[in-house]
Every structure is written in structure tokens, then in C-alpha cells.
Design a protein around this motif. Structure first.
Motif, PDB file in Angstrom:
ATOM      1  N   ASP A 283      34.488  44.748  38.897  1.00 55.18           N
ATOM      2  CA  ASP A 283      35.764  44.681  39.604  1.00 55.18           C
ATOM      3  C   ASP A 283      36.820  45.529  38.896  1.00 55.18           C
ATOM      4  N   ASP A 284      36.357  46.517  38.132  1.00 48.97           N
ATOM      5  CA  ASP A 284      37.243  47.400  37.377  1.00 48.97           C
ATOM      6  C   ASP A 284      37.897  48.406  38.336  1.00 48.97           C
ATOM      7  N   GLN A 285      39.180  48.248  38.567  1.00 47.77           N
ATOM      8  CA  GLN A 285      39.877  49.097  39.522  1.00 47.77           C
ATOM      9  C   GLN A 285      40.133  50.509  39.010  1.00 47.77           C
ATOM     10  N   ARG A 323      41.121  49.392  29.930  1.00 45.99           N
ATOM     11  CA  ARG A 323      40.815  48.125  30.584  1.00 45.99           C
ATOM     12  C   ARG A 323      42.102  47.409  30.965  1.00 45.99           C
ATOM     13  N   PRO A 324      42.086  46.607  32.037  1.00 40.36           N
ATOM     14  CA  PRO A 324      43.317  45.963  32.511  1.00 40.36           C
ATOM     15  C   PRO A 324      43.819  44.907  31.554  1.00 40.36           C
ATOM     16  N   PRO A 325      45.113  44.595  31.631  1.00 46.33           N
ATOM     17  CA  PRO A 325      45.669  43.498  30.842  1.00 46.33           C
ATOM     18  C   PRO A 325      45.195  42.160  31.384  1.00 46.33           C
ATOM     19  N   LEU A 326      45.633  41.097  30.759  1.00 45.69           N
ATOM     20  CA  LEU A 326      45.193  39.763  31.161  1.00 45.69           C
ATOM     21  C   LEU A 326      45.600  39.441  32.590  1.00 45.69           C
ATOM     22  N   TYR A 327      46.790  39.846  32.979  1.00 48.66           N
ATOM     23  CA  TYR A 327      47.279  39.532  34.319  1.00 48.66           C
ATOM     24  C   TYR A 327      47.490  40.811  35.111  1.00 48.66           C
ATOM     25  N   LEU A 368      52.398  52.727  47.719  1.00 50.91           N
ATOM     26  CA  LEU A 368      51.688  52.938  46.472  1.00 50.91           C
ATOM     27  C   LEU A 368      50.903  51.676  46.171  1.00 50.91           C
ATOM     28  N   GLY A 369      49.583  51.831  45.988  1.00 51.14           N
ATOM     29  CA  GLY A 369      48.739  50.706  45.611  1.00 51.14           C
ATOM     30  C   GLY A 369      48.585  50.692  44.100  1.00 51.14           C
ATOM     31  N   ILE A 370      49.177  49.713  43.439  1.00 49.29           N
ATOM     32  CA  ILE A 370      49.214  49.675  41.978  1.00 49.29           C
ATOM     33  C   ILE A 370      47.912  49.074  41.457  1.00 49.29           C
ATOM     34  N   LEU A 371      47.203  49.845  40.670  1.00 47.96           N
ATOM     35  CA  LEU A 371      45.884  49.440  40.192  1.00 47.96           C
ATOM     36  C   LEU A 371      45.985  48.558  38.954  1.00 47.96           C
ATOM     37  N   ARG A 372      44.980  47.712  38.792  1.00 46.11           N
ATOM     38  CA  ARG A 372      44.934  46.843  37.620  1.00 46.11           C
ATOM     39  C   ARG A 372      44.222  47.551  36.475  1.00 46.11           C
ATOM     40  N   CYS A 373      44.889  48.544  35.920  1.00 43.56           N
ATOM     41  CA  CYS A 373      44.482  49.189  34.682  1.00 43.56           C
ATOM     42  C   CYS A 373      45.746  49.806  34.102  1.00 43.56           C
TER      43      CYS A 373
END
Length: 425
Positions: A283-285, A323-327, A368-373
Motif C-alpha cells: 500500500d506504498d503510495q 517511507r510514509p510517516p505514522l499518520y 492535487l492528490g496528496i500522497l502518503r510519502c
């Protein structure tokens, strides 16, 4: 798997769990390589007339000196005339590399006088080939040799290696952009550490710890790879080349721990299929955090003409996304966003924080779609992909072709801000 006997230079077949200790040759292909059909029949003489035979002979000699009775060489240990065998081999290669006890990286274009390190070590084309990426990372022990089989150095030193061997991890990292901590993933015992602390104070020197089991060695590599995002791994391959376009994808299967059938002739669709397989297990965006090159968009879902996924690892060159942060990113006061990636036959379902951009007439023209990374040098900022609505009621959007990523940083919500000349609503 087939292995080459280092004494007889003849092929022998083995099956798990009865595969002996073996070494592996890592090389770039040249003219007149020794192929499977050249040595498949033990009744026929060895192909000593071919230029590539000297390389095979040299690798077997080095392996024998190091105590290995068998070696695996990709040019002659695979029957490439069998599509089924070739597909199985490509899907298994990363594990074969990983399970080898030593890998010889033969740099045919490097000549080091008197066995000294050549100043052009980093310039070897071995570092530019797609297949050598996983060959560099997967094995526990990688040793470099020049054209004359003069020893140059080792990827990393560990408890298995004499302290006199030169650790080349820093130089390799500079040449490849692969982080040093990944190149030094293998630990033969708790005695070996990259830290400056002296663990010997708490260990009993009279009873050294047992070497790691094969399962523990695999766990070390798995944990080391898990640290890095999809975009980072893609960036390591971005400047590498393969002879066949499809191999841009096939040479990365092991790095992402996925499998898929080989379909030579499919062109860049192979890389699209690779990303599909990655999306099934991750699920890595950051897989969406790439820039378009020369205004040319990614393949996405060709049935719909939607630009979403990249056409090549080249799109991830110089990727700076961790890698994404916790939230995940979200607007103040809004509920948390489910960031799971769900792939269907036509769409990619993804939880994104959408930032609408206001058009001149006051209507939402773009998003804008803000990615989780996050950015490597700025953990507070996120990349965002430009989107346009296909069906706003059903929340269906497509990536805008030819538009690059945008950097979204924390804002003072009491003031007015713009992105790309358009106010954020």
C-alpha cells in the motif's frame, strides 16, 4: 537448478533441499558467451574456442580456490530455448543469488595493474546494467575482480571476512545511489556492527555466538529492504539499461518480492504488469510519486486511456521520497483517511487527501492528490499528483498527462496561499 561443476566444467542438476554450497558469477555479457547448448552434452568437447570460455574457466578456478565445488552462471546454466524454464529461472533468480555463499562480480572492462584498485572502478559498465542491481544486493558476500581476475575488494566486510579485505560499500553507494546500510545488510554475528559502540563488553569472547541460520540471513535482507519505499527502489534502477525492454521489469521482481509470467514481446507493458503485482502486496503510495519525462505520460490503465502508472523505472530517477510517516496527510478537523491501495481491472482505489484548485470561474478545475510519502530532506512535506475529475459524484479522477509532481508543505491556514498560481480553497 543446474550448477556447473568447478572441476569438470560440466552441468549437474539439483533440487531443494539437496542443493550444495555454490558460488555465482555476476558479469556483463560479451561476444561468444558459453551457452547452455554448448555444454549440455557431456559427451561433446568443451567449447574452448569461444571467447567466453576464458571467463567461465576463470570463475571456476576462483571458486575452486575458495572451496566451492559448484558455481552458477546465467549464460550457461539456463536452457533459454524453454520458455517455461526461462520464466521459472527469472522468477527464482533473486533467491538463487541470495542463497549463494559468494558472488564474484567480474568487471571485464577494468584492468588494475599489480592487483591494485583501478581508478575507473566506478566506471565499469557492470554498474549500469539492469540485472546486476539485484545481483549486487541479494548475496551475502560480493567480491569484485578485474579483467585478469585480480581481486579489487568486497561489497562489505563482516565476521565471515578477514579484516584485511577492503570494504567498498561507500564507493559502491556513491556509484549506484544505493544506501550504504542496505549494502551492509548481512551480519554474520552480533559481534559485527556499524555502530561505534563496543559490544564486546557484554559478550563472552570465550563462547562466540553461532552463525545465523539461513532463515535468519533471509530475515536480515527482508528487514533491510522493507525500510525503503517503492519509489526509492525504482530509482536505483532508473539509470540502468537492459538489452530487452521487458527486462526493465523482469530484473526487478526479486527486489519487490513479486512473481509474474515472462512475455517477451510485450514491450513496456511488462513494467505496467510489474507495478500491478506490487500494488497487490503493497500500500506504498510512493509508487505514484514519479515525474513525467518530456511531457509523455505513464501507461496507467490502457483500456481507459488513464495516465496513472509509470512506463519505466526511468520516471523515478533521483527519487527523493521516503517511507510514509505514522499518520497520513489530512486537513485539520477532517477524519483520518484510509490509505489502502485496491487494484481492480479498470481502476485503482486509493485514499487520498484531495486539495481542490480554484479556476477563474470559481469552479474546481483541478485537484492535487496528496500522497502518503515524504521528501527525504523534509519529512513535513508530501508530493502531490495533479488530477482532474472524470466523475466527481463517484469520486473518479485521472492523472493529468504531462504534469509533474507538486510539493505540499505545511501552511498557515490563516493566510492566503497559492499553488502553481492558483489559490487553494
Amino acid at each position: 537448478m543446474r550448477l556447473l561443476n568447478t572441476s569438470t566444467l560440466r552441468l549437474e542438476s539439483f533440487f531443494d533441499p539437496y542443493v550444495p554450497r555454490y558460488a555465482i558469477l555476476s558479469h556483463t555479457w560479451e561476444d561468444e558467451e558459453v551457452l547452455f547448448e554448448d555444454i549440455r552434452d557431456a559427451r561433446e568437447p568443451l567449447p574452448v574456442h569461444k571467447k567466453g570460455f576464458t571467463k567461465v574457466q576463470g570463475s571456476c578456478r576462483q571458486a575452486r580456490q575458495d572451496g566451492f565445488g559448484y558455481i552458477w552462471i546465467d549464460s550457461c546454466c539456463i536452457d533459454k530455448s524453454s520458455s517455461a524454464e526461462l520464466s521459472e529461472a527469472i522468477n527464482s533468480m533473486f533467491q538463487w543469488y541470495h542463497k549463494s555463499r559468494r558472488r564474484y562480480a567480474y568487471l571485464v572492462d577494468i584492468n588494475a595493474p599489480a592487483g591494485e584498485r583501478s581508478v575507473s572502478f566506478r566506471q565499469s559498465r557492470w554498474f549500469t546494467r539492469g540485472w546486476t542491481l539485484q545481483e549486487l544486493i541479494a548475496p551475502r558476500d560480493v567480491r569484485f575482480y578485474d579483467h585478469n581476475w585480480s581481486f579489487l575488494g568486497i561489497r562489505q566486510t563482516s565476521g565471515d571476512n578477514p579484516g584485511t579485505l577492503e570494504d567498498m560499500a561507500d564507493e559502491i553507494s556513491n556509484a549506484t545511489t544505493i544506501p550504504v546500510n542496505l549494502l551492509r545488510w548481512y551480519r554474520s554475528s552480533p559481534w559485527h556492527s556499524d555502530s561505534d559502540s563496543d559490544d564486546s563488553a557484554v559478550l563472552d569472547a570465550s563462547h562466540p555466538p553461532a552463525p545465523p541460520t539461513e532463515e535468519e540471513v533471509t530475515s536480515q535482507l527482508t528487514k533491510a529492504l522493507r525500510v525503503f519505499s517503492v519509489a526509492q527502489k525504482m530509482s536505483w534502477a532508473a539509470k540502468r539499461r537492459t538489452t530487452r525492454l521487458e527486462d526493465e521489469a523482469y530484473c526487478l521482481l526479486g527486489l519487490f518480492d513479486v512473481n509474474m509470467p515472462m512475455l517477451y514481446g510485450e514491450g513496456d507493458r511488462a513494467f505496467f504488469r510489474l507495478q500491478q503485482e506490487i500494488l497487490k502486496v503493497s500500500d506504498d503510495q510512493s509508487i505514484l510519486a514519479f515525474d513525467h519525462r518530456s511531457g509523455y505520460g505513464g501507461r496507467g490503465f490502457p483500456e481507459e486511456g488513464i495516465t496513472l502508472l509509470a512506463d519505466s523505472p526511468k520516471y523515478f530517477v533521483d527519487s527523493q521520497f521516503e517511507r510514509p510517516p505514522l499518520y497520513p496527510p489530512s486537513w485539520p478537523g477532517e477524519p483520518s483517511i484510509e490509505t489502502e491501495l485496491l487494484l481492480s481491472s479498470r481502476f485503482l482505489e486509493i485514499g487520498l487527501c484531495l486539495c481542490p484548485l480554484m479556476s477563474d470561474d470559481g469552479l474546481d478545475a483541478e485537484y492535487l492528490g496528496i500522497l502518503r510519502c515524504v521528501y527525504r530532506d523534509d519529512f513535513m512535506s508530501h508530493p502531490a499528483i495533479p488530477l482532474q475529475a472524470v466523475d466527481r459524484n463517484k469520486m473518479i479522477f485521472q492523472r493529468i498527462r504531462g504534469r509533474d509532481l507538486r510539493k505540499i508543505s505545511p501552511l498557515d491556514l490563516d493566510s492566503q496561499h497559492e499553488i502553481n498560481g492558483k489559490p487553494i480553497r
